[in-house]
Motif scaffolding. Structure first.
Motif, PDB file in Angstrom:
ATOM      1  N   HIS A 132       0.830  -1.202   0.000  1.00 52.17           N
ATOM      2  CA  HIS A 132       0.000   0.000   0.000  1.00 52.17           C
ATOM      3  C   HIS A 132       0.868   1.256   0.000  1.00 52.17           C
ATOM      4  CE1 HIS A 132      -3.066   2.912   1.327  1.00 52.17           C
ATOM      5  NE2 HIS A 132      -3.957   2.029   0.873  1.00 52.17           N
ATOM      6  N   GLN A 133       0.320   2.332  -0.549  1.00 51.79           N
ATOM      7  CA  GLN A 133       1.083   3.572  -0.665  1.00 51.79           C
ATOM      8  C   GLN A 133       1.478   4.142   0.696  1.00 51.79           C
ATOM      9  OE1 GLN A 133      -1.080   6.920  -2.195  1.00 51.79           O
ATOM     10  NE2 GLN A 133      -3.025   6.276  -1.288  1.00 51.79           N
ATOM     11  N   PHE A 134       0.659   3.946   1.720  1.00 52.31           N
ATOM     12  CA  PHE A 134       1.013   4.468   3.033  1.00 52.31           C
ATOM     13  C   PHE A 134       2.270   3.785   3.575  1.00 52.31           C
ATOM     14  CE2 PHE A 134      -3.642   5.754   3.746  1.00 52.31           C
ATOM     15  CZ  PHE A 134      -3.362   7.074   3.404  1.00 52.31           C
ATOM     16  N   PHE A 135       2.353   2.471   3.374  1.00 52.03           N
ATOM     17  CA  PHE A 135       3.563   1.772   3.828  1.00 52.03           C
ATOM     18  C   PHE A 135       4.756   2.190   2.985  1.00 52.03           C
ATOM     19  CE2 PHE A 135       6.637  -1.637   4.003  1.00 52.03           C
ATOM     20  CZ  PHE A 135       6.691  -1.913   5.365  1.00 52.03           C
ATOM     21  N   ASN A 136       4.557   2.385   1.680  1.00 52.48           N
ATOM     22  CA  ASN A 136       5.658   2.822   0.816  1.00 52.48           C
ATOM     23  C   ASN A 136       6.221   4.163   1.255  1.00 52.48           C
ATOM     24  OD1 ASN A 136       5.320   0.505  -0.652  1.00 52.48           O
ATOM     25  ND2 ASN A 136       4.305   1.482  -2.388  1.00 52.48           N
ATOM     26  N   LYS A 137       5.330   5.094   1.605  1.00 55.02           N
ATOM     27  CA  LYS A 137       5.787   6.410   2.044  1.00 55.02           C
ATOM     28  C   LYS A 137       6.538   6.311   3.368  1.00 55.02           C
ATOM     29  CE  LYS A 137       2.049   9.031  -0.176  1.00 55.02           C
ATOM     30  NZ  LYS A 137       0.872   9.920   0.056  1.00 55.02           N
ATOM     31  N   LEU A 242       6.961  -6.453  -2.581  1.00 53.41           N
ATOM     32  CA  LEU A 242       5.605  -6.050  -2.970  1.00 53.41           C
ATOM     33  C   LEU A 242       5.544  -4.804  -3.835  1.00 53.41           C
ATOM     34  CD1 LEU A 242       3.916  -6.689   0.499  1.00 53.41           C
ATOM     35  CD2 LEU A 242       3.936  -8.190  -1.493  1.00 53.41           C
ATOM     36  N   SER A 243       6.638  -4.057  -3.949  1.00 54.82           N
ATOM     37  CA  SER A 243       6.641  -2.857  -4.803  1.00 54.82           C
ATOM     38  C   SER A 243       7.829  -2.878  -5.752  1.00 54.82           C
ATOM     39  CB  SER A 243       6.674  -1.591  -3.937  1.00 54.82           C
ATOM     40  OG  SER A 243       5.534  -1.511  -3.109  1.00 54.82           O
ATOM     41  N   GLN A 245       7.789  -2.696  -8.892  1.00 53.71           N
ATOM     42  CA  GLN A 245       7.554  -1.852 -10.051  1.00 53.71           C
ATOM     43  C   GLN A 245       7.920  -0.396  -9.790  1.00 53.71           C
ATOM     44  OE1 GLN A 245       5.271  -3.023  -8.049  1.00 53.71           O
ATOM     45  NE2 GLN A 245       4.061  -1.244  -7.409  1.00 53.71           N
ATOM     46  N   CYS A 246       8.246  -0.060  -8.553  1.00 52.87           N
ATOM     47  CA  CYS A 246       8.566   1.325  -8.193  1.00 52.87           C
ATOM     48  C   CYS A 246      10.077   1.540  -8.287  1.00 52.87           C
ATOM     49  CB  CYS A 246       8.072   1.624  -6.783  1.00 52.87           C
ATOM     50  SG  CYS A 246       8.398   3.306  -6.234  1.00 52.87           S
ATOM     51  N   PRO A 247      10.560   2.479  -9.111  1.00 56.67           N
ATOM     52  CA  PRO A 247      12.008   2.720  -9.217  1.00 56.67           C
ATOM     53  C   PRO A 247      12.643   3.121  -7.892  1.00 56.67           C
ATOM     54  CG  PRO A 247      10.832   3.793 -11.026  1.00 56.67           C
ATOM     55  CD  PRO A 247       9.796   3.315 -10.057  1.00 56.67           C
ATOM     56  N   ASN A 248      11.884   3.804  -7.045  1.00 53.29           N
ATOM     57  CA  ASN A 248      12.432   4.238  -5.768  1.00 53.29           C
ATOM     58  C   ASN A 248      12.828   3.058  -4.888  1.00 53.29           C
ATOM     59  OD1 ASN A 248      13.040   6.451  -3.893  1.00 53.29           O
ATOM     60  ND2 ASN A 248      11.365   5.651  -2.671  1.00 53.29           N
ATOM     61  N   THR A 249      12.138   1.934  -5.033  1.00 56.31           N
ATOM     62  CA  THR A 249      12.465   0.737  -4.253  1.00 56.31           C
ATOM     63  C   THR A 249      13.901   0.297  -4.511  1.00 56.31           C
ATOM     64  OG1 THR A 249      10.167  -0.026  -4.232  1.00 56.31           O
ATOM     65  CG2 THR A 249      11.875  -1.675  -3.872  1.00 56.31           C
ATOM     66  N   HIS A 250      14.290   0.269  -5.762  1.00 57.22           N
ATOM     67  CA  HIS A 250      15.618  -0.223  -6.120  1.00 57.22           C
ATOM     68  C   HIS A 250      16.706   0.812  -5.820  1.00 57.22           C
ATOM     69  CE1 HIS A 250      13.202  -3.347  -7.812  1.00 57.22           C
ATOM     70  NE2 HIS A 250      12.674  -2.539  -8.716  1.00 57.22           N
TER      71      HIS A 250
END
Length: 420
Positions: A132-137, A242-243, A245-250
């Motif tokens: 979820h976006q809240f956990f990502n932030k 779980l994320s 697909q998000c460039p910020n993850t890598h």
């Protein structure tokens, strides 16, 4: 962007006061206040709809109001208040743990009532709840905070990093220390008063349910960690799973693994970043750091060395990082963000050329450049990349102000006014 935020708060708060019973306007105004750094004012606005006799922050946390926690973490991160950043991020993480645990009560109900469709949906939700976006932030702010704590361990017990007090005089440091102590004392007093009022009810409920109250999350204790990179992995592992697909993850993953010296995971992070978005500016710097790390520190002989050599051939077919950087510059060098990261990559290869690389950034023509790119480069220069001095920052800010005269990020202090 102090001025624009204050103007937005002024107008949205005026709209809120026209109908104090409107929850949507109240939440919107509180979010604008948090982004403007008005944390206490945002708490006062939210207190209109929280439990009476209890601090608004505690009640919002109890109700799992995660947008308030993530916006608070964002404000504290901007203010370099690392203790409160980690406290808010860990509170968000705890909410996701509670959500998963609370779903156990739904399993017997699903099997008894035979609502198999809802049951399958529940199982799938549990598998991906931390996407979820809240956990990502929250994970983004927490990981970046832990990286800062690893690079610059705290010099005091107040949650302040070295970056906040380096340029302060002794008098200013004492004044800031006194101010934070008064604020902490006032907040603690409010929390104690609320705890006394609610302790009896909570104790009775816990005794009836047979539960043990979990220890409170204290930010001051979190910043005293002796293993910040290990703590960062608690947030990074769900992001990578779980994320993807998000460039910020890598980007975050590489920074953690680079500091841990885990070569295979560093290669994996770069390859995933290239696959997700090959035009991500940080790829140039990360691949350069990876290449230099392998070249200087090497790898153990055996299967690991063979894997590293094979994977690096995929990333650098010619084994020449300078040739790869020149080729990338011919493709993406017209973009300010990519140009800046390419200059950082060259400076990493040859530290003596840092001044020349910085001058190239300062001489970059800003015509046709977006405001987002200018703010991106300015923020990284402020963080210490290319060893930019205060004079260099002033030069770049003046050039950006000439290109974007209405942008508050580059507006001289003398031109900022408080709206009436």
């Amino acid at each position: 962007q102090w001025y624009q935020r204050r103007v937005r708060v002024h107008w949205v708060d005026e709209a809120r006061t026209m109908d104090l019973a409107d929850r949507y306007l109240n939440c919107k105004a509180a979010k604008y206040m948090l982004r403007a750094g008005m944390i206490e004012k945002a708490e006062e606005a939210c207190a209109l709809f929280t439990r009476e006799g209890q601090p608004a922050v505690d009640n919002l946390n109890e109700m799992q109001c995660m947008w308030f926690l993530t916006e608070s973490a964002r404000t504290y991160f901007r203010n370099k208040d690392w203790a409160n950043v980690l406290q808010k991020c860990h509170e968000v993480e705890k909410h996701f743990v509670d959500i998963v645990e609370d779903q156990f009560d739904f399993h017997p109900y699903s099997m008894r009532k035979m609502t198999l469709r809802a049951y399958i949906g529940l199982l799938r939700l549990e598998d991906s709840i931390r996407g979820h976006q809240f956990f990502n932030k929250a994970a983004d702010y927490a990981i970046r905070t832990y990286l800062h704590l690893h690079d610059k361990p705290l010099s005091d017990s107040n949650g302040l990093g070295n970056g906040e007090t380096d340029e302060m005089t002794e008098k200013e440091k004492k004044k800031l220390e006194s101010k934070k102590k008064r604020a902490a004392k006032k907040k603690q007093q409010q929390q104690n008063e609320a705890a006394v009022q609610n302790s009896n009810a909570k104790d009775k409920k816990q005794q009836a349910d047979g539960e043990i109250a979990p220890p409170p999350i204290v930010g001051i204790e979190l910043v005293k960690t002796e293993a910040p990179l290990d703590d960062a992995m608690k947030f990074l592992d769900p992001l990578r799973a779980l994320s993807p697909q998000c460039p910020n993850t890598h980007k975050l993953a590489f920074q953690v693994f680079y500091r841990q010296g885990k070569i295979l995971l560093m290669i994996q992070s770069v390859k995933r970043a290239v696959k997700t978005n090959p035009r991500t500016p940080e790829i140039a710097l990360h691949l350069t750091q990876l290449h230099k790390y392998i070249k200087t520190k090497g790898t153990n002989s055996g299967i690991i060395a063979e894997i590293v050599e094979t994977e690096m051939l995929d990333l650098l077919p010619n084994k020449d990082i300078n040739e790869w950087l020149n080729m990338r510059e011919s493709l993406t060098g017209s973009n300010l963000e990519n140009f800046f990261m390419l200059r950082c990559a060259h400076a990493h290869l040859a530290p003596d050329s840092s001044r020349d690389q910085l001058q190239a950034v300062l001489d970059f023509p800003l015509q046709g450049t977006t405001l987002k790119s200018c703010e991106y480069v300015f923020g990284h220069l402020q963080s210490g990349l290319l060893n930019a001095t205060a004079e260099d920052l002033a030069v770049f800010s003046a050039a950006c102000h000439a290109q974007f005269p209405l942008a508050s990020a580059f507006k001289p202090p003398s031109q900022e006014t408080v709206p009436r």
